[in-house]
Write a protein that holds these residues in place. Sequence first.
Motif, PDB file in Angstrom:
ATOM      1  N   ASP A  88      62.040  29.236  40.644  1.00 60.14           N
ATOM      2  CA  ASP A  88      61.948  30.546  41.301  1.00 60.14           C
ATOM      3  C   ASP A  88      62.082  30.378  42.819  1.00 60.14           C
ATOM      4  N   ASP A  89      61.620  31.336  43.538  1.00 61.98           N
ATOM      5  CA  ASP A  89      61.720  31.425  45.006  1.00 61.98           C
ATOM      6  C   ASP A  89      61.213  30.150  45.695  1.00 61.98           C
ATOM      7  N   TRP A  97      66.590  31.167  40.914  1.00 64.19           N
ATOM      8  CA  TRP A  97      66.276  32.475  41.498  1.00 64.19           C
ATOM      9  C   TRP A  97      67.112  32.707  42.756  1.00 64.19           C
ATOM     10  N   ARG A 115      58.107  42.889  53.387  1.00 65.96           N
ATOM     11  CA  ARG A 115      58.000  41.495  52.929  1.00 65.96           C
ATOM     12  C   ARG A 115      58.746  40.553  53.892  1.00 65.96           C
ATOM     13  N   LYS A 124      68.075  34.481  37.972  1.00 59.75           N
ATOM     14  CA  LYS A 124      67.184  35.634  38.171  1.00 59.75           C
ATOM     15  C   LYS A 124      67.592  36.257  39.501  1.00 59.75           C
ATOM     16  N   ASP A 142      66.914  38.865  42.188  1.00 57.89           N
ATOM     17  CA  ASP A 142      65.755  39.651  42.627  1.00 57.89           C
ATOM     18  C   ASP A 142      66.140  40.603  43.762  1.00 57.89           C
ATOM     19  N   GLY A 183      59.170  42.625  40.600  1.00 54.22           N
ATOM     20  CA  GLY A 183      58.724  43.106  39.297  1.00 54.22           C
ATOM     21  C   GLY A 183      59.760  44.089  38.801  1.00 54.22           C
ATOM     22  N   ASP A 239      55.557  42.337  37.841  1.00 54.69           N
ATOM     23  CA  ASP A 239      54.857  41.136  38.297  1.00 54.69           C
ATOM     24  C   ASP A 239      53.451  41.063  37.714  1.00 54.69           C
TER      25      ASP A 239
HETATM   26  C1  GLA Z   1      59.338  38.979  43.105  1.00 54.29           C
HETATM   27  C2  GLA Z   1      59.490  38.717  41.621  1.00 54.29           C
HETATM   28  C3  GLA Z   1      58.636  37.541  41.217  1.00 54.29           C
HETATM   29  C4  GLA Z   1      59.010  36.333  42.030  1.00 54.29           C
HETATM   30  C5  GLA Z   1      58.898  36.646  43.511  1.00 54.29           C
HETATM   31  C6  GLA Z   1      59.426  35.512  44.352  1.00 54.29           C
HETATM   32  O1  GLA Z   1      58.079  39.460  43.401  1.00 54.29           O
HETATM   33  O2  GLA Z   1      59.171  39.835  40.883  1.00 54.29           O
HETATM   34  O3  GLA Z   1      58.777  37.282  39.834  1.00 54.29           O
HETATM   35  O4  GLA Z   1      60.320  35.954  41.704  1.00 54.29           O
HETATM   36  O5  GLA Z   1      59.630  37.814  43.848  1.00 54.29           O
HETATM   37  O6  GLA Z   1      59.347  35.801  45.691  1.00 54.29           O
END
Ligand code: GLA
Length: 732
Positions: free
Chosen positions: A365-366, A410, A442, A475, A477, A528, A547
């Motif tokens: 992920d991130d 991600w 953010r 993913k 986002d 989310g 989320d």
């Molecule tokens: C969002 C996504 C999470 C995660 C974060 C990462 O909030 O919904 O699942 O990927 O970003 O920063």
Amino acid sequence: MSIRCNDANRAFFLQAGGCSYALQVTDGDYLAHVYFGRQLPDSDLSYLLRLDENPFTPSVNDRDRAVYMDTLPFECPCFGIGDYREAAVQILDADGMSACDFRYDSYTVTAGKTAIPGMPATFASDEDAQTLCIRMVDKHAELELLLYYTAFEKLNVITRSAMVKNLGNRSCYIQRLLSATLELDDSNFDMITLNGSWARERHAERAPLHMGKQRIDSVRGESSHQNNPFFALARPNADEDCGEVYGFNLIYSGNFMAQAERTQHQCVRAQIGINPTDFRWLLEPGESFWAPEAVLVYSCEGLGGMSRTFHDLYRTHLIRSPFRDKRRPVLINNWEATYFDFDADKLISIAEEASRLGIELFVMDDGWFGHRDSDNSSLGDWRVYESKLKGGLKPLVDKINALGMEFGIWFEPEMVSPDSDLYRAHPDWAIQIPGRDLTLCRAQYVLDYSRKEVRDYVYNMLCDILRSANITYVKWDMNRQLTEVGSAALPAESQRELWHRYVLGVYELMERFVTDFPHILLENCSGGGARYDAGMLYYSPQIWASDDTDAIERLKIQYGSSLCYPVSAMGAHVSVCPNHAVGRNTSFVTRGHVAMVGTFGYELDVTKLSEEERNMIPWQIDTYKRFCHLMRDGDQYRLANPNSNTEYDAWMFVSKDQSEALFTYVQILRRPNYRSRRITLRGLKADAYYRVEETGAVYSGAALMYAGLNLENLWGDFQSKQIYLTEVEKEC
Ligand code: GLA
């Protein structure tokens, strides 16, 4: 399915599945709505329009034409000519006038379905659907309006869209063009909407219609956490199984409005489309503009019937991904496991344990790019963060592949951090109003996706990463809403187009992505579930729902989402307790049962789980693999509503041939000194027999549906139970 056009009476009659939709051209060439509901054999319903009732019609009362305009049930109401209800179309012409007056001109009927250029839409073969296109013309303004109606052969679905074309030699502005207006002749309805916030998206609310307008909308540049572009109008007596319900959904991911207006004669005008707030589109001579597609579903089998129709439509006529009909890999995502605090070794140690337990896909992920150690930097710099992932991506991916796992990654391609090389090089690429402070959200800005050079630049970076290693999942986002909506590249007269041009830019890039990387499973996400909409489903077969991964909070989210969207598209994972969003403790079994109603996976550090929980993972994965076809392809029956029922939730998935079913029961709070709870099942064949796998007991479908099953009072709060039923030859 059939579309019948009666040229003599200028009437149109659409049959879709088990419902009918009727239109009528009236004196004066207005296009009126006559009927949408249960299938009817008749082809002339013009008597319903009250065209002979004084004072509503000019032929009877010519001095009061405005009364007629203000009461006729218009298919596409125009602004400024006497209809004071909410308009569907409003044009500002070159003289500064804002009235328009579209009158019927002609029609065509074609097999199949018309695509909408650059936008997501349902699709259908020539056998599956038929499309009526009605041409309307405003002679004074020299504009053409095409209204599209598609009737589906096997589903109670009419889809609608609209297109305006400038036939004249002067430019004008479209100030609104809604996708659908549906006039209902009485107002005895409840309105159901899906509302919430971050971490509690799509909670269903139901309230009787009151006088005036009740609207949900978004002006955030995304479909939003707060309101979803879906609503239903249900008869007050309509429940899960019975009663009339009309469902409305917009296949669009940006600003929308959805509204029901109860008017002076107790009728309802229901509408859905792009939000007219701050919208204005310059239409030069010869140009055209399309509204996104709206889906209208009719059900006389309550909310359950409506939902199953939406699910079938989206699973077969909207989601295109090659993964649509496949079992999705069980994934593990490191977000809740590590947040930004990871390096390759940590990821590999999680992956090693995960692969041992049978998890099939590892998602990073991130935090893997630029110099991203928190959410304060690096969006836009899609290059590997070497101090976390030494040697780049390939060695990591190769190691994970060597464990027998696929690898996913991600991205947040629409965003840029002020602290990024991209922003330092191209500050004008952020959406902004020059000279005004830019509002951070953010700690990031939104890229101006109306600009092709911006999209190309980001896309090339993405491609470099995706081609640098064996990546099979992405993913995508989108973690903030739009503010100061202006583009450094658009002329003043087109600035108000940016809201929509942004969405079109996102669609264009996603289209490129799914064309160039068909082997990559795409999951959409937006902080989310802020872009949990049908537009996104056209590109990705699954969307991260929220989320909030707490199993009990998820009950409401999943209930609401399932009103319109198929669970085969719902991202759902098992995470640790206490839950990171609410601090609640639930059993590992319950977390698994709830996450299985979706694209199952884990969002935790498997190396830190207790032995007992870790040992449950292989069993959960086997269970998911055994039953996921029922969630993916079967019919869903909701047996409780967690918004009103605080004691339990329950649902079923039944195979299309009704030969097997999976029933899940979640006890929210245990009651002391109570007997078992009786629950009646749904969707089975009454005259068939079913074996309950756990006990071996055999009951008739009739007994299970009309008499019910007794569910034991489970020990403790937040407990759950799954029961698998298969049809057996006869009672034994
Ligand atoms: C969002 C996504 C999470 C995660 C974060 C990462 O909030 O919904 O699942 O990927 O970003 O920063």
